[in-house]
Write a protein that holds these residues in place. Sequence first.
Motif, mmCIF file in Angstrom:
data_model
loop_
_atom_site.group_PDB
_atom_site.id
_atom_site.type_symbol
_atom_site.label_atom_id
_atom_site.label_comp_id
_atom_site.label_asym_id
_atom_site.label_seq_id
_atom_site.Cartn_x
_atom_site.Cartn_y
_atom_site.Cartn_z
ATOM 1 N N ARG A 175 40.201 63.280 64.307
ATOM 2 C CA ARG A 175 40.496 64.126 65.230
ATOM 3 C C ARG A 175 39.255 64.599 65.989
ATOM 4 O O ARG A 175 38.179 65.055 65.416
ATOM 5 N N ILE A 176 39.626 64.759 67.257
ATOM 6 C CA ILE A 176 38.585 65.274 68.455
ATOM 7 C C ILE A 176 38.957 66.839 68.523
ATOM 8 O O ILE A 176 40.063 66.961 68.946
ATOM 9 N N LEU A 177 38.055 67.592 68.133
ATOM 10 C CA LEU A 177 38.224 69.102 68.021
ATOM 11 C C LEU A 177 37.731 69.886 69.328
ATOM 12 O O LEU A 177 36.774 69.373 69.671
ATOM 13 N N SER A 178 38.266 70.857 69.501
ATOM 14 C CA SER A 178 37.842 71.739 70.592
ATOM 15 C C SER A 178 36.410 72.485 70.079
ATOM 16 O O SER A 178 36.562 72.704 68.752
ATOM 17 N N PRO A 179 35.369 72.700 70.858
ATOM 18 C CA PRO A 179 34.244 73.430 70.346
ATOM 19 C C PRO A 179 34.609 74.894 69.897
ATOM 20 O O PRO A 179 33.946 75.527 68.949
ATOM 21 N N PHE A 180 35.787 75.458 70.360
ATOM 22 C CA PHE A 180 36.569 76.930 69.850
ATOM 23 C C PHE A 180 37.465 76.481 68.932
ATOM 24 O O PHE A 180 38.080 77.550 68.561
ATOM 25 N N LEU A 203 29.680 75.406 55.056
ATOM 26 C CA LEU A 203 30.964 74.705 54.470
ATOM 27 C C LEU A 203 30.812 72.980 54.737
ATOM 28 O O LEU A 203 31.012 72.405 53.988
ATOM 29 N N PHE A 204 30.351 72.865 56.048
ATOM 30 C CA PHE A 204 30.362 71.184 56.427
ATOM 31 C C PHE A 204 29.158 70.873 56.641
ATOM 32 O O PHE A 204 29.039 69.386 56.828
ATOM 33 N N GLY A 205 28.016 71.622 56.808
ATOM 34 C CA GLY A 205 26.801 71.083 57.273
ATOM 35 C C GLY A 205 26.713 70.751 58.454
ATOM 36 O O GLY A 205 25.690 69.807 58.728
ATOM 37 N N PHE A 206 27.612 71.128 59.365
ATOM 38 C CA PHE A 206 27.581 70.976 60.751
ATOM 39 C C PHE A 206 26.884 72.172 61.509
ATOM 40 O O PHE A 206 27.438 73.128 61.593
ATOM 41 N N PRO A 255 33.265 68.212 68.668
ATOM 42 C CA PRO A 255 33.215 67.982 67.388
ATOM 43 C C PRO A 255 34.347 66.943 66.810
ATOM 44 O O PRO A 255 35.289 67.114 67.370
ATOM 45 N N VAL A 256 33.818 65.915 65.970
ATOM 46 C CA VAL A 256 34.879 64.812 65.430
ATOM 47 C C VAL A 256 34.725 64.933 63.777
ATOM 48 O O VAL A 256 33.807 65.002 63.159
ATOM 49 N N LEU A 257 36.192 65.420 63.529
ATOM 50 C CA LEU A 257 36.466 65.373 62.063
ATOM 51 C C LEU A 257 37.039 64.203 61.739
ATOM 52 O O LEU A 257 37.907 63.597 62.310
ATOM 53 N N GLU A 258 36.714 63.729 60.525
ATOM 54 C CA GLU A 258 37.300 62.684 59.935
ATOM 55 C C GLU A 258 37.587 62.984 58.414
ATOM 56 O O GLU A 258 36.621 63.261 57.647
ATOM 57 N N GLY A 259 38.985 63.117 58.037
ATOM 58 C CA GLY A 259 39.229 63.605 56.745
ATOM 59 C C GLY A 259 38.742 64.979 56.631
ATOM 60 O O GLY A 259 39.085 65.939 57.407
ATOM 61 N N HIS A 260 37.651 65.305 55.648
ATOM 62 C CA HIS A 260 37.222 66.533 55.536
ATOM 63 C C HIS A 260 35.928 66.803 55.664
ATOM 64 O O HIS A 260 34.961 67.863 55.613
ATOM 65 N N ARG A 261 35.418 65.956 56.621
ATOM 66 C CA ARG A 261 33.991 65.998 57.014
ATOM 67 C C ARG A 261 33.808 65.989 58.633
ATOM 68 O O ARG A 261 34.593 65.148 59.097
ATOM 69 N N VAL A 262 32.930 66.578 59.054
ATOM 70 C CA VAL A 262 32.564 66.630 60.394
ATOM 71 C C VAL A 262 31.572 65.326 60.635
ATOM 72 O O VAL A 262 30.561 65.335 60.116
ATOM 73 N N ILE A 263 32.018 64.274 61.377
ATOM 74 C CA ILE A 263 31.110 63.100 61.130
ATOM 75 C C ILE A 263 30.342 62.843 62.482
ATOM 76 O O ILE A 263 29.619 62.057 62.508
ATOM 77 N N GLY A 264 30.830 63.389 63.596
ATOM 78 C CA GLY A 264 29.834 63.477 64.903
ATOM 79 C C GLY A 264 30.033 64.393 65.784
ATOM 80 O O GLY A 264 31.127 65.367 65.781
ATOM 81 N N ARG A 265 29.564 64.196 67.181
ATOM 82 C CA ARG A 265 29.928 65.099 68.311
ATOM 83 C C ARG A 265 30.054 64.083 69.375
ATOM 84 O O ARG A 265 29.209 63.040 69.566
ATOM 85 N N ILE A 266 30.868 64.118 70.293
ATOM 86 C CA ILE A 266 31.299 63.241 71.279
ATOM 87 C C ILE A 266 31.174 63.940 72.617
ATOM 88 O O ILE A 266 31.906 64.920 72.897
ATOM 89 N N ASP A 267 30.584 63.345 73.590
ATOM 90 C CA ASP A 267 30.590 63.925 75.099
ATOM 91 C C ASP A 267 31.685 62.790 75.782
ATOM 92 O O ASP A 267 31.534 61.885 76.246
ATOM 93 N N ALA A 268 32.787 63.815 76.273
ATOM 94 C CA ALA A 268 33.794 62.987 76.701
ATOM 95 C C ALA A 268 34.302 64.001 77.889
ATOM 96 O O ALA A 268 34.478 64.961 77.861
#
Length: 398
Positions: free
Chosen positions: A290-295, A308-311, A332-345
Amino acid sequence: MTQNTLTLSNAQARAVFLEKHLLTDAPSGSGKGADLNTVLDRLGFVQVDSINTAARAHDQILWSRRQQYRPRNLRHLVDRDRTAFEGWTHDASILPISHLPHWQHKFSRDRQKIERRWTDWHRGDFLAQTQTVLDQIAAHGPVSSSDVGKSEKRGTGGWWDWHPSKTALEYLWRTGKIMVTRRDGFRKVYDLTENVAPAPSATPDWPQTRDWACRGALSRLGFATHTEIAAFWDLVPVAEAKEWLNTAIAAGTVTPIAITAANGQILPSFALTDTIDQLTQARAASNRVRILSPFDPALRDRKRALRLFGFDYRIEIFVPEAQRRYGYYVFPVLEGHRVIGRIDAKADRATRHLCVQNYWPEKGCALSQGRLGRLITALNRMSKLADCDGVSLGPLEH
């Protein structure tokens, strides 16, 4: 903490937190009407933000939970159905209309704070213009900021340089005298409160509102400290949230627990006693990306996101471009229960493509082929929210 204190592992704590934030189940549902009201009530509120590189924050927050959601659906709740309203928590937000009776206390608290601070921050005597603005609305109907104070000198347009009547308009909204009746584009249009929402049959007293706010915050977070409870709505002062928590613990309705942070540290926290059994039974999320809003409410508290996420996230819209580590508005990019990265789109409105300009994986979350496929699937879904026809992939660091 005692020897018998329930301690959640980091995986359990993430599972509880994401389940409470509706980020565990598949994002199915109509995303409109009664279904959207349910989402809004379970989250408590969604933050409103004007930046629209791909989609506005409030729209992306709701879309992340309901992929059938489209921006017009929320406007229908606020502008037509009146089951939600625009108000102020820690920032501009949209809340269920059922919260409005409790917001009378926030209007009163903010009135004193704003009068003290804005007198210094904003030029002109805005308080002297409040009755003029109210009279204009009463006589001529709803107004936007461009409709008031036309004879006043206009500044640069920044929030720090509003003309007195615009400042008065915002003050009247923040203190409950007027409400947002609709949006023209993204511009707020205001009307007298009595024309937008029916007057509450009764205003809860402060102890009732404090209990509602603290219990509601703790329920929606799953577990929290007194400072996190106070920060949720920005309605109850920290000292009073602590007092409420101590009283609830003594009464047995709240139980001390502990959670394991991403770095392994054991941290004290608290949960509603009648939810304790649920905390160890929360289902881990699927590996959906899931690609989440910064807010997004799951990550809005940056310190909690780090614990909680080390993010470690910082929005860089106010950072000079040469000094940015990532980008202007990075998701922020969420996969399952982990934040796996961030994307500039960013949505290219001319070509109708969602253009990916870069991707930064978190440590230990390299882009395997399977993960890359799930990320592209998420981007294709997001392109529909951004009113684009497809995705244009730039560099993906991995």
